[in-house]
Design a protein around this motif. Structure first.
Motif, PDB file in Angstrom:
ATOM      1  N   ASP A   6      47.162 -56.213 -56.028  1.00  0.00           N
ATOM      2  CA  ASP A   6      47.010 -54.810 -55.652  1.00  0.00           C
ATOM      3  C   ASP A   6      48.311 -54.222 -55.134  1.00  0.00           C
ATOM      4  O   ASP A   6      48.319 -53.239 -54.402  1.00  0.00           O
ATOM      5  N   PHE A   7      49.434 -54.808 -55.514  1.00  0.00           N
ATOM      6  CA  PHE A   7      50.740 -54.282 -55.118  1.00  0.00           C
ATOM      7  C   PHE A   7      51.704 -54.443 -56.286  1.00  0.00           C
ATOM      8  O   PHE A   7      51.650 -55.425 -57.019  1.00  0.00           O
ATOM      9  N   GLY A   8      52.574 -53.455 -56.478  1.00  0.00           N
ATOM     10  CA  GLY A   8      53.638 -53.543 -57.479  1.00  0.00           C
ATOM     11  C   GLY A   8      53.156 -53.865 -58.882  1.00  0.00           C
ATOM     12  O   GLY A   8      52.064 -54.367 -59.096  1.00  0.00           O
ATOM     13  N   GLY A   9      53.958 -53.541 -59.869  1.00  0.00           N
ATOM     14  CA  GLY A   9      53.721 -54.029 -61.228  1.00  0.00           C
ATOM     15  C   GLY A   9      52.722 -53.263 -62.053  1.00  0.00           C
ATOM     16  O   GLY A   9      52.871 -53.165 -63.277  1.00  0.00           O
ATOM     17  N   SER A  10      51.678 -52.741 -61.442  1.00  0.00           N
ATOM     18  CA  SER A  10      50.600 -52.140 -62.232  1.00  0.00           C
ATOM     19  C   SER A  10      51.057 -50.903 -62.995  1.00  0.00           C
ATOM     20  O   SER A  10      50.466 -50.547 -64.019  1.00  0.00           O
ATOM     21  N   ASP A  11      52.118 -50.237 -62.533  1.00  0.00           N
ATOM     22  CA  ASP A  11      52.606 -49.057 -63.233  1.00  0.00           C
ATOM     23  C   ASP A  11      53.238 -49.395 -64.580  1.00  0.00           C
ATOM     24  O   ASP A  11      53.462 -48.510 -65.408  1.00  0.00           O
ATOM     25  N   ALA A  12      53.497 -50.681 -64.801  1.00  0.00           N
ATOM     26  CA  ALA A  12      54.196 -51.107 -66.009  1.00  0.00           C
ATOM     27  C   ALA A  12      53.272 -51.760 -67.034  1.00  0.00           C
ATOM     28  O   ALA A  12      53.742 -52.254 -68.062  1.00  0.00           O
ATOM     29  N   PRO A  43      58.631 -48.189 -67.521  1.00  0.00           N
ATOM     30  CA  PRO A  43      58.616 -49.593 -67.109  1.00  0.00           C
ATOM     31  C   PRO A  43      57.646 -50.411 -67.955  1.00  0.00           C
ATOM     32  O   PRO A  43      56.664 -49.878 -68.479  1.00  0.00           O
ATOM     33  N   PHE A  44      57.950 -51.685 -68.108  1.00  0.00           N
ATOM     34  CA  PHE A  44      56.998 -52.581 -68.771  1.00  0.00           C
ATOM     35  C   PHE A  44      57.032 -53.937 -68.094  1.00  0.00           C
ATOM     36  O   PHE A  44      58.045 -54.341 -67.514  1.00  0.00           O
ATOM     37  N   ALA A  60      51.252 -66.878 -63.562  1.00  0.00           N
ATOM     38  CA  ALA A  60      50.544 -66.118 -62.527  1.00  0.00           C
ATOM     39  C   ALA A  60      51.454 -65.583 -61.432  1.00  0.00           C
ATOM     40  O   ALA A  60      51.115 -64.605 -60.754  1.00  0.00           O
ATOM     41  N   ARG A  61      52.613 -66.213 -61.233  1.00  0.00           N
ATOM     42  CA  ARG A  61      53.507 -65.777 -60.165  1.00  0.00           C
ATOM     43  C   ARG A  61      54.908 -65.422 -60.651  1.00  0.00           C
ATOM     44  O   ARG A  61      55.831 -65.312 -59.853  1.00  0.00           O
ATOM     45  N   LYS A  62      55.044 -65.242 -61.955  1.00  0.00           N
ATOM     46  CA  LYS A  62      56.336 -64.830 -62.483  1.00  0.00           C
ATOM     47  C   LYS A  62      56.139 -63.802 -63.600  1.00  0.00           C
ATOM     48  O   LYS A  62      55.414 -64.057 -64.556  1.00  0.00           O
ATOM     49  N   PHE A  63      56.818 -62.666 -63.437  1.00  0.00           N
ATOM     50  CA  PHE A  63      56.697 -61.564 -64.386  1.00  0.00           C
ATOM     51  C   PHE A  63      58.083 -60.993 -64.680  1.00  0.00           C
ATOM     52  O   PHE A  63      58.959 -60.989 -63.830  1.00  0.00           O
ATOM     53  N   GLN A  64      58.242 -60.510 -65.905  1.00  0.00           N
ATOM     54  CA  GLN A  64      59.446 -59.759 -66.261  1.00  0.00           C
ATOM     55  C   GLN A  64      59.141 -58.274 -66.086  1.00  0.00           C
ATOM     56  O   GLN A  64      58.306 -57.720 -66.799  1.00  0.00           O
ATOM     57  N   TYR A  65      59.815 -57.638 -65.128  1.00  0.00           N
ATOM     58  CA  TYR A  65      59.660 -56.194 -64.922  1.00  0.00           C
ATOM     59  C   TYR A  65      60.931 -55.530 -65.429  1.00  0.00           C
ATOM     60  O   TYR A  65      62.021 -55.776 -64.917  1.00  0.00           O
ATOM     61  N   SER A  66      60.797 -54.711 -66.455  1.00  0.00           N
ATOM     62  CA  SER A  66      61.951 -54.057 -67.064  1.00  0.00           C
ATOM     63  C   SER A  66      61.694 -52.563 -67.165  1.00  0.00           C
ATOM     64  O   SER A  66      60.550 -52.099 -67.119  1.00  0.00           O
TER      65      SER A  66
END
Length: 246
Positions: A28-34, A223-224, A230-236
């Motif tokens: 429920d924090f960060g990332g969802s916009d991408a 953003p994507f 589960a604990r590592k994502f590429q945010y670009s």
């Protein structure tokens, strides 16, 4: 070996394209916009109100096909092309069956089996896929009302080959939508072929390559998020731009 032929990336991209928000990013924090980047490319990139009736679309670098299917909401015919045969095989299975098994990596050797699906409201018969090189698109492919090329040009050895072909692919008044994070890497694109004087200003190089055949309508940041586990994502953050064919 082309990394995009590996099963690891195939599974990663099936999740990236089709898994639900909860399946991809259960926080429920960060990332969802991408999330839902391929869907956003199709629905937010081209202006659907300015597409003619019976519009024909081309999705270059379609990967496993989500953008192609979403384009079919507004276009009567969509062709998706990708260099990876593994991606095209998966996209074709999605087109025929409407679903595809996907293995989501969670942690170490722990995985979750998913069954990802195309939205049932989409007419899959409008979409076809073929393996091909965006630098050498077949001559008999015809012209289109909209061309989409998302996160593609910085993975081509010679991006100018595609950029110089685009005027022939789009009808006058047609729309071109492109995104790219401008992640130039020698393993994909020799530095002599980076846009913008060795990537000093890549968007300026892109603009120079497209004008005057295309006029810039609007550009923005998109953003994507690609899940590795589960604990590592590429945010670009991709540079998105919509252009009109003169």
């Amino acid at each position: 070996m082309n990394p995009y032929e590996s099963d690891e990336l195939l599974q990663q991209y099936l999740v990236f394209h089709y898994a639900s928000a909860e399946e991809q990013f259960p926080y429920d924090f960060g990332g969802s916009d991408a999330l839902d980047f391929p869907k956003r490319c199709a629905l937010e990139g081209p202006d659907p109100e300015k597409l003619p009736k019976g519009a024909r679309a081309l999705d270059l670098g379609c990967a496993v096909g989500r953008s192609s299917f979403e384009l079919a909401r507004h276009c009567s015919s969509v062709i998706g092309i990708d260099y990876s045969q593994a991606f095209i095989d998966a996209a074709n299975r999605m087109q025929v069956d409407g679903s595809h098994p996907a293995t989501r990596l969670d942690e170490g050797s722990a995985t979750t089996q998913l069954n990802v699906q195309v939205d049932a409201t989409i007419d899959r018969s409008r979409v076809s896929f073929e393996q091909g090189d965006a630098q050498f698109i077949r001559e008999d492919i015809g012209q289109f009302d909209v061309v989409v090329a998302c996160n593609l040009i910085c993975r081509l050895p010679e991006p100018m080959r595609l950029l110089q072909r685009l005027p022939d692919l789009l009808k006058p008044g047609g729309q071109l939508f492109m995104t790219t994070p401008f992640t130039w890497l020698e393993e994909y694109t020799p530095s002599d072929n980076w846009l913008g004087d060795g990537a000093q200003d890549s968007f300026a190089g892109l603009r120079q390559a497209l004008e005057p055949e295309f006029s810039l309508d609007v550009r923005w940041d998109m953003p994507f998020l690609i899940r590795e586990h589960a604990r590592k994502f590429q945010y670009s953050i991709a540079q998105a731009s919509r252009w009109w064919r003169s």
